[in-house]
Every structure is written in C-alpha cells, then in structure tokens.
Design a protein around this motif. Structure first.
Motif, PDB file in Angstrom:
ATOM      1  N   PRO A 122      13.687 -15.121   1.658  1.00 46.95           N
ATOM      2  CA  PRO A 122      12.648 -15.495   2.311  1.00 46.95           C
ATOM      3  C   PRO A 122      11.945 -14.643   1.687  1.00 46.95           C
ATOM      4  N   ALA A 123       8.969 -15.238   1.331  1.00 49.16           N
ATOM      5  CA  ALA A 123       8.584 -14.699   0.661  1.00 49.16           C
ATOM      6  C   ALA A 123       7.891 -14.789   0.820  1.00 49.16           C
ATOM      7  N   PHE A 124       6.443 -14.052   0.522  1.00 51.43           N
ATOM      8  CA  PHE A 124       5.479 -13.938   1.118  1.00 51.43           C
ATOM      9  C   PHE A 124       4.157 -12.361  -0.198  1.00 51.43           C
ATOM     10  N   VAL A 125       3.040 -13.141  -0.290  1.00 53.51           N
ATOM     11  CA  VAL A 125       2.444 -12.235  -0.717  1.00 53.51           C
ATOM     12  C   VAL A 125       0.914 -11.147   0.402  1.00 53.51           C
ATOM     13  N   LEU A 126       1.668 -10.084  -0.274  1.00 54.50           N
ATOM     14  CA  LEU A 126       0.347  -9.217  -0.036  1.00 54.50           C
ATOM     15  C   LEU A 126      -1.073  -9.350  -0.446  1.00 54.50           C
ATOM     16  N   GLY A 127      -2.168  -8.835   0.119  1.00 44.87           N
ATOM     17  CA  GLY A 127      -3.196  -8.518  -0.480  1.00 44.87           C
ATOM     18  C   GLY A 127      -3.568  -7.305  -0.731  1.00 44.87           C
ATOM     19  N   ARG A 128      -4.459  -6.655  -0.756  1.00 47.08           N
ATOM     20  CA  ARG A 128      -5.227  -5.408   0.066  1.00 47.08           C
ATOM     21  C   ARG A 128      -5.498  -5.071   1.671  1.00 47.08           C
ATOM     22  N   ARG A 129      -5.082  -4.289   2.010  1.00 43.93           N
ATOM     23  CA  ARG A 129      -5.086  -3.820   3.905  1.00 43.93           C
ATOM     24  C   ARG A 129      -3.999  -4.197   4.087  1.00 43.93           C
ATOM     25  N   MET A 130      -3.008  -4.724   3.788  1.00 39.12           N
ATOM     26  CA  MET A 130      -1.272  -5.421   3.747  1.00 39.12           C
ATOM     27  C   MET A 130      -1.802  -6.619   4.550  1.00 39.12           C
ATOM     28  N   ASP A 131      -3.314  -7.296   4.317  1.00 38.83           N
ATOM     29  CA  ASP A 131      -3.076  -8.373   4.552  1.00 38.83           C
ATOM     30  C   ASP A 131      -2.019  -9.976   3.571  1.00 38.83           C
ATOM     31  N   PHE A 182       1.578   3.329   2.254  1.00 40.72           N
ATOM     32  CA  PHE A 182       0.620   1.902   1.477  1.00 40.72           C
ATOM     33  C   PHE A 182      -0.475   2.089   1.335  1.00 40.72           C
ATOM     34  N   LEU A 183      -0.887   1.506   2.747  1.00 39.03           N
ATOM     35  CA  LEU A 183      -2.914   1.689   2.946  1.00 39.03           C
ATOM     36  C   LEU A 183      -3.481   2.962   3.381  1.00 39.03           C
ATOM     37  N   ARG A 184      -2.735   3.996   3.035  1.00 40.65           N
ATOM     38  CA  ARG A 184      -3.469   5.262   2.371  1.00 40.65           C
ATOM     39  C   ARG A 184      -3.471   5.630   0.400  1.00 40.65           C
ATOM     40  N   ARG A 185      -2.722   4.547   0.047  1.00 39.06           N
ATOM     41  CA  ARG A 185      -2.429   4.767  -1.509  1.00 39.06           C
ATOM     42  C   ARG A 185      -3.917   3.314  -1.725  1.00 39.06           C
ATOM     43  N   ASP A 186      -3.778   2.368  -0.949  1.00 43.46           N
ATOM     44  CA  ASP A 186      -5.204   1.735  -0.938  1.00 43.46           C
ATOM     45  C   ASP A 186      -6.736   2.152  -0.729  1.00 43.46           C
ATOM     46  N   ALA A 187      -6.453   2.938   0.642  1.00 45.88           N
ATOM     47  CA  ALA A 187      -7.964   3.613   0.649  1.00 45.88           C
ATOM     48  C   ALA A 187      -8.358   4.755  -0.216  1.00 45.88           C
ATOM     49  N   GLY A 188      -7.342   5.536  -0.749  1.00 49.06           N
ATOM     50  CA  GLY A 188      -7.625   6.222  -2.243  1.00 49.06           C
ATOM     51  C   GLY A 188      -7.848   5.086  -3.446  1.00 49.06           C
ATOM     52  N   LEU A 189      -7.155   4.435  -3.622  1.00 51.11           N
ATOM     53  CA  LEU A 189      -8.588   3.090  -4.744  1.00 51.11           C
ATOM     54  C   LEU A 189      -9.110   2.659  -3.647  1.00 51.11           C
ATOM     55  N   HIS A 190      -9.627   2.169  -3.266  1.00 49.84           N
ATOM     56  CA  HIS A 190     -11.059   1.735  -2.625  1.00 49.84           C
ATOM     57  C   HIS A 190     -11.400   2.121  -1.736  1.00 49.84           C
ATOM     58  N   PRO A 191     -12.304   3.412  -1.475  1.00 52.09           N
ATOM     59  CA  PRO A 191     -12.365   4.420  -0.812  1.00 52.09           C
ATOM     60  C   PRO A 191     -14.020   3.515   0.537  1.00 52.09           C
ATOM     61  N   ASP A 192     -14.711   2.891  -0.060  1.00 51.69           N
ATOM     62  CA  ASP A 192     -15.718   2.369   0.237  1.00 51.69           C
ATOM     63  C   ASP A 192     -14.981   0.641   0.906  1.00 51.69           C
ATOM     64  N   ASP A 193     -14.167   0.153   0.705  1.00 54.74           N
ATOM     65  CA  ASP A 193     -13.712  -1.711   1.374  1.00 54.74           C
ATOM     66  C   ASP A 193     -14.006  -0.795   3.192  1.00 54.74           C
ATOM     67  N   GLU A 221       4.610   3.641  -3.139  1.00 52.81           N
ATOM     68  CA  GLU A 221       4.281   3.012  -3.530  1.00 52.81           C
ATOM     69  C   GLU A 221       5.152   2.067  -2.928  1.00 52.81           C
ATOM     70  N   LYS A 222       5.278   0.437  -3.126  1.00 50.21           N
ATOM     71  CA  LYS A 222       6.082  -0.226  -2.307  1.00 50.21           C
ATOM     72  C   LYS A 222       6.696  -0.951  -3.297  1.00 50.21           C
ATOM     73  N   THR A 223       8.021  -0.494  -3.747  1.00 52.34           N
ATOM     74  CA  THR A 223       8.518  -1.563  -4.498  1.00 52.34           C
ATOM     75  C   THR A 223       9.531  -2.241  -4.538  1.00 52.34           C
ATOM     76  N   ARG A 224      10.566  -1.009  -4.242  1.00 59.54           N
ATOM     77  CA  ARG A 224      11.802  -1.238  -3.160  1.00 59.54           C
ATOM     78  C   ARG A 224      12.132  -0.734  -2.042  1.00 59.54           C
ATOM     79  N   GLY A 225      13.068  -1.611  -1.669  1.00 58.94           N
ATOM     80  CA  GLY A 225      14.024  -0.677  -0.575  1.00 58.94           C
ATOM     81  C   GLY A 225      14.876  -1.794   0.531  1.00 58.94           C
TER      82      GLY A 225
END
Length: 280
Positions: A122-131, A182-193, A221-225
């Motif tokens: 099972p595999a999928f691709v996550l984009g920004r905002r966990m889309d 994960f969303l917090r990290r995304d918000a830090g990288l893209h504060p005005d999204d 970070e979302k790495t493994r688990g």
C-alpha cells in the motif's frame, strides 16, 4: 498563526524547569518553566534581544543566535529546523523553500505514478497540508481514498472530522499528535499559505482535540514508524511505514506501508488483494 515564532518559543521554554537547566530558583513564578531572561542568559544574548525575538520583531537574526536559543531550549533537530523556518520566512530550511506563496505543484509526475503502481505494498503520495495526491490500488483498498471527494481528500481533515477515524485508527491520539506535528512543520515552512491557514482555522473551530494539540506546538518529521489500522474488511493491521521525499518535489512525500513477511498483517493484505483484483 500571526506570531507562531513567539508561541513556539513560549511553548518550549515552559517545558524546562530552572533546576534542569542548572539555574537557581528565585522569586515567585507566574509562568511554568523558564522566564524569558533565563532563556536569554542560557543563550548568551541580551534580554531585550530575546524578548524582541519572541515577539516576532527580531530581524536578520544570525545562525549563532538561533543555534544558541535552540541549545538553551533543548530543541531536537526537527524543532531546530522549525525555529529557523519561523525566524526566517522566505528562506530555505532543510532543502525546503520557506516561501510565502501558497502555490505549488499538487499533481504527481507520471514516473511517480508508475512507481506507485509497481509497488506490491500500500502506497500513496502526500502533498502540502496532508492532501492525498495519488495512490496505488492496494493503498486505496487499505485507506479508501477513491471513495472521498477530491476536496475532502486530506488526512488531517479525515482524522479530526470523520467520526469513524478513531475506529479506523485504534491508537488515534498518537496518530493525531503526529498529524498536527506534520502540519505545524508545514506551517513553519509556508507561513502565508492561505489554504493551510483555512484548514487550520476550520479544524480548530470544529475539533477541540485539534485545537488542543495545535496549541502545544508539536514538531515532528514524517519519516518512519508504526501504524495500527482496524480495517473494516481485513481486520487488525499492524503495519510499518516508510516515508520518502520525492526528488524535485520537496513538498511531496511517498508513504509506503510495510508488513513483516509471514505476519498476520501480510496475510491479511494478500487476502484483501485477492478479493479485489486490479482490472486493466
């Protein structure tokens, strides 16, 4: 998200007791953890400078100061990178541009789709905002992405707004904390999204659990688990997951679920695939 830098610094100093930092207690404390002047002392900067930094008024802050503050607050590596992102919007952190723009590629490259289809997991691709941007057949059988409208196909929205989510994820609280981190990290990288801001506002208003976790400023970070899933057809699935950043698309992550060979989860996935064969 108007002063995420200040909120983040306050959340991190609140978790450190003076004695743990080798400081002597004095006076009555109105807040938990370290005072601002104590963080300044530990970091070797002036109190006024640290206060301006915490208020979001610290311009052109140096690497040395950020690293000193990170050491004083005992930040781990993901938290240190998050501090850099918050302090320097418009720069680059860990190969991710901290752009103010909400524009990015929300489709996957044709070659990535071929990779997805070639995987026997099972595999999928996550984009920004966990889309969720793309998936393979087995990933769809496990997570049911194709049954969700395009506008709702977001992991955070599902987790906090879908009543069935705590059943699907028996360890919901841990998954929820990882998602907010994960969303917090995304918000830090893209504060005005604007789309990320709208998502955070929606989830904060509709989910007290999200608001509680968001206020704690988790960073990871979302790495493994490990992922525990109670699948409506396959039953209990104890899976691992590995996450890979896609070359050329640092905002896209390939997530692959794994099952130990011979394990009950591997057998359950095999039975699931046999019941729902992929047709050309």
């Amino acid at each position: 998200m108007q002063n995420d830098l200040g909120d983040f610094l306050r959340s991190r100093r609140s978790r450190i007791q003076p004695a743990d930092a080798g400081l002597r207690e004095y006076g009555r404390r109105r807040v938990a953890g370290l005072r601002r002047e104590e963080v300044a002392q530990l970091a070797g900067v002036s109190v006024d400078y640290y206060i301006r930094l915490e208020q979001g008024r610290g311009k052109h802050v140096s690497d040395a100061v950020l690293d000193a503050v990170a050491r004083a607050l005992r930040l781990d590596e993901p938290e240190r990178l998050h501090l850099y992102a918050l302090a320097r919007p418009g720069g680059t952190v860990d190969s991710h541009p901290t752009t103010a723009s909400g524009v990015y590629r929300d489709t996957v490259a044709p070659g990535v789709r071929l990779v997805l289809d070639a995987l026997a997991a099972p595999a999928f691709v996550l984009g920004r905002r966990m889309d969720v941007l793309a998936w393979n057949a087995l990933g769809d059988l496990v997570s049911g992405f194709s049954r969700v409208p395009d506008s709702e196909r977001n992991q955070a929205r599902y987790l906090f707004l879908e009543p069935a989510a705590p059943v699907f994820y028996p360890d919901w609280e841990r998954v929820a904390a990882e998602t907010v981190a994960f969303l917090r990290r995304d918000a830090g990288l893209h504060p005005d999204d604007p789309r990320l801001t709208a998502l955070v506002e929606e989830l904060s208003e509709r989910s007290p659990d999200f608001a509680r976790l968001w206020a704690a400023h988790p960073i990871k970070e979302k790495t493994r688990g490990a992922k525990l899933i109670q699948h409506p057809e396959a039953g209990r699935l104890e899976l691992g997951y590995e996450t890979f950043a896609l070359p050329g698309d640092p905002d896209q992550l390939l997530v692959v679920y794994t099952a130990e060979p011979g394990s009950p989860a591997a057998a359950a996935l095999a039975r699931l695939a046999e019941r729902h064969p992929v047709t050309a």
